[in-house]
Design a protein around this motif. Structure first.
Motif, PDB file in Angstrom:
ATOM      1  N   HIS A   6      -4.365  -0.198   2.814  1.00  0.00           N
ATOM      2  CA  HIS A   6      -5.422   0.813   2.737  1.00  0.00           C
ATOM      3  C   HIS A   6      -5.875   1.234   4.131  1.00  0.00           C
ATOM      4  O   HIS A   6      -6.070   2.426   4.410  1.00  0.00           O
ATOM      5  CB  HIS A   6      -6.608   0.260   1.926  1.00  0.00           C
ATOM      6  N   ASP A   7      -6.045   0.254   5.023  1.00  0.00           N
ATOM      7  CA  ASP A   7      -6.468   0.563   6.391  1.00  0.00           C
ATOM      8  C   ASP A   7      -5.419   1.398   7.116  1.00  0.00           C
ATOM      9  O   ASP A   7      -5.750   2.323   7.872  1.00  0.00           O
ATOM     10  CB  ASP A   7      -6.737  -0.731   7.164  1.00  0.00           C
ATOM     11  N   ILE A   8      -4.140   1.068   6.894  1.00  0.00           N
ATOM     12  CA  ILE A   8      -3.055   1.808   7.554  1.00  0.00           C
ATOM     13  C   ILE A   8      -3.056   3.262   7.098  1.00  0.00           C
ATOM     14  O   ILE A   8      -2.959   4.189   7.914  1.00  0.00           O
ATOM     15  CB  ILE A   8      -1.696   1.132   7.241  1.00  0.00           C
ATOM     16  N   LEU A   9      -3.157   3.484   5.795  1.00  0.00           N
ATOM     17  CA  LEU A   9      -3.135   4.849   5.263  1.00  0.00           C
ATOM     18  C   LEU A   9      -4.387   5.619   5.672  1.00  0.00           C
ATOM     19  O   LEU A   9      -4.313   6.809   5.993  1.00  0.00           O
ATOM     20  CB  LEU A   9      -3.006   4.805   3.746  1.00  0.00           C
ATOM     21  N   ALA A  10      -5.527   4.924   5.672  1.00  0.00           N
ATOM     22  CA  ALA A  10      -6.783   5.596   6.022  1.00  0.00           C
ATOM     23  C   ALA A  10      -6.837   5.980   7.495  1.00  0.00           C
ATOM     24  O   ALA A  10      -7.473   6.976   7.863  1.00  0.00           O
ATOM     25  CB  ALA A  10      -7.968   4.696   5.670  1.00  0.00           C
ATOM     26  N   SER A  11      -6.175   5.214   8.358  1.00  0.00           N
ATOM     27  CA  SER A  11      -6.213   5.490   9.795  1.00  0.00           C
ATOM     28  C   SER A  11      -5.141   6.482  10.251  1.00  0.00           C
ATOM     29  O   SER A  11      -5.030   6.768  11.438  1.00  0.00           O
ATOM     30  CB  SER A  11      -6.064   4.184  10.581  1.00  0.00           C
ATOM     31  N   MET A 187      11.446   3.734  12.839  1.00  0.00           N
ATOM     32  CA  MET A 187      11.288   2.374  13.355  1.00  0.00           C
ATOM     33  C   MET A 187      10.288   2.338  14.510  1.00  0.00           C
ATOM     34  O   MET A 187       9.456   1.416  14.594  1.00  0.00           O
ATOM     35  CB  MET A 187      12.644   1.829  13.820  1.00  0.00           C
ATOM     36  N   ARG A 188      10.346   3.318  15.389  1.00  0.00           N
ATOM     37  CA  ARG A 188       9.409   3.371  16.513  1.00  0.00           C
ATOM     38  C   ARG A 188       7.982   3.564  16.015  1.00  0.00           C
ATOM     39  O   ARG A 188       7.041   2.961  16.554  1.00  0.00           O
ATOM     40  CB  ARG A 188       9.811   4.502  17.452  1.00  0.00           C
ATOM     41  N   ALA A 189       7.816   4.402  14.996  1.00  0.00           N
ATOM     42  CA  ALA A 189       6.483   4.608  14.425  1.00  0.00           C
ATOM     43  C   ALA A 189       5.947   3.303  13.842  1.00  0.00           C
ATOM     44  O   ALA A 189       4.757   3.000  13.972  1.00  0.00           O
ATOM     45  CB  ALA A 189       6.543   5.687  13.346  1.00  0.00           C
ATOM     46  N   ALA A 190       6.833   2.515  13.211  1.00  0.00           N
ATOM     47  CA  ALA A 190       6.400   1.229  12.649  1.00  0.00           C
ATOM     48  C   ALA A 190       6.002   0.254  13.759  1.00  0.00           C
ATOM     49  O   ALA A 190       5.024  -0.484  13.627  1.00  0.00           O
ATOM     50  CB  ALA A 190       7.517   0.638  11.792  1.00  0.00           C
ATOM     51  N   ALA A 196      -0.951  -1.172  16.908  1.00  0.00           N
ATOM     52  CA  ALA A 196      -2.282  -0.568  16.851  1.00  0.00           C
ATOM     53  C   ALA A 196      -3.140  -1.157  15.737  1.00  0.00           C
ATOM     54  O   ALA A 196      -4.346  -1.344  15.903  1.00  0.00           O
ATOM     55  CB  ALA A 196      -2.158   0.943  16.664  1.00  0.00           C
ATOM     56  N   THR A 197      -2.541  -1.453  14.601  1.00  0.00           N
ATOM     57  CA  THR A 197      -3.306  -1.932  13.447  1.00  0.00           C
ATOM     58  C   THR A 197      -3.352  -3.448  13.348  1.00  0.00           C
ATOM     59  O   THR A 197      -4.139  -3.985  12.566  1.00  0.00           O
ATOM     60  CB  THR A 197      -2.698  -1.386  12.145  1.00  0.00           C
ATOM     61  N   ARG A 198      -2.485  -4.122  14.114  1.00  0.00           N
ATOM     62  CA  ARG A 198      -2.364  -5.572  14.052  1.00  0.00           C
ATOM     63  C   ARG A 198      -2.023  -6.048  12.634  1.00  0.00           C
ATOM     64  O   ARG A 198      -2.450  -7.097  12.187  1.00  0.00           O
ATOM     65  CB  ARG A 198      -3.639  -6.264  14.541  1.00  0.00           C
ATOM     66  N   MET A 203       3.161  -2.760   8.056  1.00  0.00           N
ATOM     67  CA  MET A 203       3.827  -1.605   8.662  1.00  0.00           C
ATOM     68  C   MET A 203       5.336  -1.663   8.461  1.00  0.00           C
ATOM     69  O   MET A 203       5.961  -0.664   8.090  1.00  0.00           O
ATOM     70  CB  MET A 203       3.507  -1.533  10.154  1.00  0.00           C
ATOM     71  N   TYR A 204       5.918  -2.826   8.681  1.00  0.00           N
ATOM     72  CA  TYR A 204       7.365  -2.949   8.534  1.00  0.00           C
ATOM     73  C   TYR A 204       7.788  -2.869   7.076  1.00  0.00           C
ATOM     74  O   TYR A 204       8.882  -2.379   6.767  1.00  0.00           O
ATOM     75  CB  TYR A 204       7.858  -4.240   9.181  1.00  0.00           C
ATOM     76  N   LEU A 205       6.933  -3.336   6.165  1.00  0.00           N
ATOM     77  CA  LEU A 205       7.235  -3.179   4.747  1.00  0.00           C
ATOM     78  C   LEU A 205       7.234  -1.710   4.346  1.00  0.00           C
ATOM     79  O   LEU A 205       8.119  -1.250   3.609  1.00  0.00           O
ATOM     80  CB  LEU A 205       6.229  -3.958   3.901  1.00  0.00           C
ATOM     81  N   LEU A 206       6.255  -0.957   4.838  1.00  0.00           N
ATOM     82  CA  LEU A 206       6.217   0.479   4.559  1.00  0.00           C
ATOM     83  C   LEU A 206       7.446   1.183   5.129  1.00  0.00           C
ATOM     84  O   LEU A 206       8.034   2.053   4.481  1.00  0.00           O
ATOM     85  CB  LEU A 206       4.938   1.092   5.136  1.00  0.00           C
TER      86      LEU A 206
END
Length: 238
Positions: A6-11, A187-190, A196-198, A203-206
């Motif tokens: 949720h935090d990843i999508l919201a940010s 991959m770079r975005a992940a 950034a999100t710790r 992130m890698y699962l997404l």
């Protein structure tokens, strides 16, 4: 985990991953098109009678397939980055250089890598076309161009589809290596998002889910293409 997602999508990192996925698709498509051109041309030269061209194609495929993909990317990048930077500085296009140079390196690298495998894929497809078809076409007065467009190419690409599917799937995964020269693909975005999100696991699962979706749709597209373009073709299996 749900809170992290949720935090990843919201940010906004979900949108960043989607942009990275689009860049992955763009690099893969451009690279595979270059690889197909290399593959068809290399296969034609390899099946021809000129030993010099056949030897050069064999040398190209041997070198590219023997060297790790990452090393090929590094060699291309570090061999061209300084001349490209000097040219961009002379033309006052430094911003354009930083934005597009890693992308161009990625396209050329994927093209060279996929082309080395496509040569063998299309060589096998050339061999699968019965010589009697071309002899019959010439006997009824077809020109070389008509034989190429009406007989060879339709069968060539159909016979090559299974092997081309494997080359495409490998090209998709090889794009992850382009991230090491600064291109912001999936991959770079992940990697950036995990820092950034710790929340590296989320992130890698997404990123893995997006890779899977692209690969699954690609597989379905190749299966459909085999069935659609193979209608009316008679395949003799041993």
């Amino acid at each position: 985990m749900m809170a992290s997602l949720h935090d990843i999508l919201a940010s906004g990192w979900g949108l960043m991953l989607l942009r990275g996925a689009l860049m992955t698709l763009f690099i893969s498509l451009c690279g595979i098109l270059l690889g197909l051109i290399i593959g068809v041309g290399g296969a034609a030269l390899k099946t021809g009678g000129n030993p010099l061209w056949r030897g050069l194609v064999n040398l190209y495929t041997l070198i590219v397939r023997s060297v790790p993909e990452l090393l090929i990317i590094y060699l291309l990048f570090f061999a061209t980055v300084q001349p490209a930077a000097d040219l961009a500085d002379w033309l006052d296009l430094d911003d354009l250089m930083s934005a597009f140079f890693p992308m161009l390196v990625g396209i050329v690298a994927i093209g060279l890598i996929s082309g080395s495998y496509s040569v063998e894929v299309f060589r096998g497809a050339f061999k699968a076309i019965a010589p009697g078809q071309l002899e019959a076409a010439r006997a009824i007065g077809m020109s070389r161009g008509q034989c190429l467009w009406r007989i060879m190419l339709p069968q060539l690409f159909w016979y090559a589809l299974p092997g081309a599917n494997n080359v495409w799937q490998n090209a998709l995964k090889d794009t992850a290596l382009i991230s090491l020269v600064g291109l912001v693909e999936l991959m770079r975005a992940a990697v950036l998002g995990s820092a950034a999100t710790r929340a590296p696991l989320a992130m890698y699962l997404l990123a893995g889910v997006l890779y899977f979706i692209i690969g699954a749709f690609s597989q379905a597209a190749f299966v459909w293409a085999e069935r659609h373009y193979g209608r009316g073709m008679r395949v003799v299996r041993a």
